[in-house]
Design an enzyme around this catalytic site. Structure first.
Site, PDB file in Angstrom:
ATOM      1  N   ASP A  68     -10.004  77.323 -24.463  1.00 57.38           N
ATOM      2  CA  ASP A  68     -10.894  77.222 -23.298  1.00 57.38           C
ATOM      3  C   ASP A  68     -10.494  78.220 -22.207  1.00 57.38           C
ATOM      4  OD1 ASP A  68     -12.999  76.242 -21.844  1.00 57.38           O
ATOM      5  OD2 ASP A  68     -12.001  74.386 -21.224  1.00 57.38           O
ATOM      6  N   GLY A  69     -11.493  78.626 -21.425  1.00 56.02           N
ATOM      7  CA  GLY A  69     -11.225  79.473 -20.262  1.00 56.02           C
ATOM      8  C   GLY A  69     -11.678  80.921 -20.415  1.00 56.02           C
ATOM      9  N   GLY A  95     -14.711  82.181 -20.145  1.00 56.09           N
ATOM     10  CA  GLY A  95     -15.666  82.547 -19.089  1.00 56.09           C
ATOM     11  C   GLY A  95     -14.946  82.834 -17.780  1.00 56.09           C
ATOM     12  N   ARG A  96     -13.985  81.976 -17.437  1.00 58.57           N
ATOM     13  CA  ARG A  96     -13.232  82.175 -16.182  1.00 58.57           C
ATOM     14  C   ARG A  96     -12.375  83.440 -16.241  1.00 58.57           C
ATOM     15  NH1 ARG A  96     -11.065  76.261 -16.222  1.00 58.57           N
ATOM     16  NH2 ARG A  96     -12.138  76.344 -18.231  1.00 58.57           N
ATOM     17  N   HIS A 113     -14.884  85.981 -24.266  1.00 56.11           N
ATOM     18  CA  HIS A 113     -14.937  85.488 -25.653  1.00 56.11           C
ATOM     19  C   HIS A 113     -14.372  86.561 -26.606  1.00 56.11           C
ATOM     20  CE1 HIS A 113     -17.123  82.035 -24.310  1.00 56.11           C
ATOM     21  NE2 HIS A 113     -18.251  82.682 -24.043  1.00 56.11           N
ATOM     22  N   GLU A 120     -21.880  70.241 -28.056  1.00 54.43           N
ATOM     23  CA  GLU A 120     -22.343  70.269 -26.658  1.00 54.43           C
ATOM     24  C   GLU A 120     -22.576  71.702 -26.174  1.00 54.43           C
ATOM     25  OE1 GLU A 120     -19.733  68.418 -27.793  1.00 54.43           O
ATOM     26  OE2 GLU A 120     -20.721  66.468 -27.654  1.00 54.43           O
ATOM     27  N   ARG A 146     -25.689  75.458 -23.680  1.00 49.31           N
ATOM     28  CA  ARG A 146     -25.479  76.662 -22.849  1.00 49.31           C
ATOM     29  C   ARG A 146     -26.727  77.550 -22.872  1.00 49.31           C
ATOM     30  NH1 ARG A 146     -19.178  78.509 -22.961  1.00 49.31           N
ATOM     31  NH2 ARG A 146     -18.353  76.410 -22.612  1.00 49.31           N
ATOM     32  N   LEU A 162      -1.787  79.588 -45.316  1.00 54.56           N
ATOM     33  CA  LEU A 162      -2.198  79.021 -44.023  1.00 54.56           C
ATOM     34  C   LEU A 162      -3.630  78.525 -44.182  1.00 54.56           C
ATOM     35  CD1 LEU A 162      -2.008  78.504 -40.948  1.00 54.56           C
ATOM     36  CD2 LEU A 162      -2.738  80.865 -40.593  1.00 54.56           C
ATOM     37  N   SER A 220     -12.841  66.749 -24.952  1.00 54.58           N
ATOM     38  CA  SER A 220     -14.162  67.352 -25.181  1.00 54.58           C
ATOM     39  C   SER A 220     -14.675  67.164 -26.616  1.00 54.58           C
ATOM     40  CB  SER A 220     -14.149  68.841 -24.806  1.00 54.58           C
ATOM     41  OG  SER A 220     -13.796  69.016 -23.455  1.00 54.58           O
TER      42      SER A 220
HETATM   43  C1  IPE Z   1     -14.550  72.877 -25.422  1.00 58.17           C
HETATM   44  O1  IPE Z   1     -14.691  73.716 -24.324  1.00 58.17           O
HETATM   45  C2  IPE Z   1     -15.221  73.473 -26.621  1.00 58.17           C
HETATM   46  C3  IPE Z   1     -14.590  74.692 -27.147  1.00 58.17           C
HETATM   47  C4  IPE Z   1     -13.467  75.229 -26.749  1.00 58.17           C
HETATM   48  C5  IPE Z   1     -15.295  75.315 -28.218  1.00 58.17           C
HETATM   49  P1  IPE Z   1     -15.847  73.493 -23.250  1.00 58.17           P
HETATM   50  O2  IPE Z   1     -15.631  74.502 -22.189  1.00 58.17           O
HETATM   51  O3  IPE Z   1     -17.167  73.490 -23.919  1.00 58.17           O
HETATM   52  O4  IPE Z   1     -15.533  72.023 -22.744  1.00 58.17           O
HETATM   53  P2  IPE Z   1     -15.938  71.254 -21.415  1.00 58.17           P
HETATM   54  O5  IPE Z   1     -17.438  71.319 -21.321  1.00 58.17           O
HETATM   55  O6  IPE Z   1     -15.275  71.933 -20.275  1.00 58.17           O
HETATM   56  O7  IPE Z   1     -15.426  69.872 -21.619  1.00 58.17           O
HETATM   57  C1  IPE Z   2     -14.233  78.521 -24.354  1.00 57.33           C
HETATM   58  O1  IPE Z   2     -14.382  79.226 -23.170  1.00 57.33           O
HETATM   59  C2  IPE Z   2     -15.101  79.056 -25.460  1.00 57.33           C
HETATM   60  C3  IPE Z   2     -16.277  78.225 -25.792  1.00 57.33           C
HETATM   61  C4  IPE Z   2     -16.496  77.027 -25.340  1.00 57.33           C
HETATM   62  C5  IPE Z   2     -17.256  78.810 -26.686  1.00 57.33           C
HETATM   63  P1  IPE Z   2     -15.501  78.837 -22.115  1.00 57.33           P
HETATM   64  O2  IPE Z   2     -16.724  79.635 -22.416  1.00 57.33           O
HETATM   65  O3  IPE Z   2     -15.709  77.381 -22.075  1.00 57.33           O
HETATM   66  O4  IPE Z   2     -14.841  79.346 -20.766  1.00 57.33           O
HETATM   67  P2  IPE Z   2     -14.892  78.623 -19.350  1.00 57.33           P
HETATM   68  O5  IPE Z   2     -14.429  77.216 -19.536  1.00 57.33           O
HETATM   69  O6  IPE Z   2     -16.314  78.689 -18.892  1.00 57.33           O
HETATM   70  O7  IPE Z   2     -13.966  79.418 -18.499  1.00 57.33           O
HETATM   71 MG    MG Z   3     -14.871  75.883 -21.029  1.00 60.99          MG
END
Ligand code: IPE
Ligand code: IPE
Ligand code: MG
Length: 272
Positions: free
Chosen positions: A35-36, A38-39, A52, A82, A86, A146, A211
């Site tokens: 996760d993270g 986008g940020r 990504h 979920e 997006r 693996l 999540s």
């Molecule tokens: C969880 O991340 C799903 C993946 C890493 C693929 P999200 O960014 O979608 O989760 P929430 O919405 O913050 O819980």
């Molecule tokens: C995780 O990164 C990847 C996916 C959920 C596909 P995010 O896209 O959720 O990044 P943030 O949480 O918005 O930073």
């Molecule tokens: Mg996220």
């Protein structure tokens, strides 16, 4: 138990961090909520997709490290059910990235004797991405050095619903009787069947939630939450997570006295 606090360890070079790990106490299966992305991109004024794309390098680091350490299973959450909520443009770009990752990585996965498998409702993926998923699954099916499992269009609750549905069908057609159903049998209907439960779950980006990931399988998993964003989570960060894991005492419901009476039942050494 492993020595050194996280602050002492974080200044050590990766080679030393790696050599200080206790081989007997390594997780057999690591699960990751990546996760993270986008940020990470937003912090640099870049479009979300840049995060990504950069995150793929972290995936490679994890695959290499697991292979080097002899960790047999790595399960990564790449796209949740979920995540279909997006914006369409991000979904489309993610599906294209998945496809190009699989095309790009097939040779490397073969070279690293890594078995690739997808879990989740993959039939909902675009046709061309699904074709690549199936191709890479097929061409790596004979490897077991693996086991790389990628959760795509995955939701933990739907996975359990799908398993229960198939159990119910088997009960209706007489293959099983309801009183035979136990935890082991239900586990056999899950998409992760054959893999040990994750010993360690890593979630990046500071969020401390599951999540909808591997709800059944994470029952006794050790959780590691870090503020580091996924594209920044590299080999060094993974080694620190493993050291943190090795400092934990896994009790599985027992008392610590019982564990010291029976050293074989200690951290990471499950009887299964
Ligand atoms: C969880 O991340 C799903 C993946 C890493 C693929 P999200 O960014 O979608 O989760 P929430 O919405 O913050 O819980
Ligand atoms: C995780 O990164 C990847 C996916 C959920 C596909 P995010 O896209 O959720 O990044 P943030 O949480 O918005 O930073
Ligand atoms: Mg996220």
């Amino acid at each position: 138990m492993a020595k050194g606090t996280e602050t002492e360890l974080e200044h050590l070079p990766d080679s030393e961090l790696k050599s200080l790990l206790l081989p007997d106490l390594l997780p057999r299966h690591i699960a990751i909520i990546m996760d993270g992305n986008g940020r990470w991109a937003a912090q640099r004024g870049l479009p979300r997709m840049a995060g990504h794309t950069e995150g793929i390098k972290s995936v490679r680091d994890m695959i290499n490290l697991c292979r080097e350490l002899g960790i047999k299973a790595l399960t990564i959450y790449a796209f949740s059910q979920e995540n279909w909520k997006r914006p369409a443009a991000e979904i489309n770009a993610l599906m294209m990235l998945l496809e190009s990752y699989l095309q790009m990585e097939l040779e490397a996965l073969i070279e690293k004797e890594t078995r690739f498998r997808a879990i989740g409702r993959v039939s909902t993926l675009p046709e061309s991405a699904l074709a690549w998923v199936r191709k890479v699954e097929r061409e790596t099916a004979h490897f077991d050095r693996l086991n790389l499992t990628v959760a795509l269009s995955y939701g933990g609750r739907s996975e359990i619903v799908d398993a229960v549905r198939r159990l119910a069908e088997d009960a209706r057609n007489g293959t099983i009787t309801p009183d035979q159903i136990d935890e082991d049998m239900l586990e056999g209907y899950l998409s992760t069947h054959g893999l040990p439960d994750p010993d360690l779950l890593i979630r990046t980006s500071g969020e401390t939630r599951i999540s909808n990931f591997l709800l059944w399988q994470l029952a006794y998993t050790e959780m590691y939450f870090t503020p580091t964003l996924w594209p920044d989570f590299r080999r060094h960060d993974a080694l620190l997570a493993l050291h943190d894991y090795q400092r934990r005492e896994r009790r599985f419901g027992q008392t610590c006295d019982q564990l010291s009476d029976h050293p074989d039942e200690k951290v990471g050494k499950r009887s299964a």
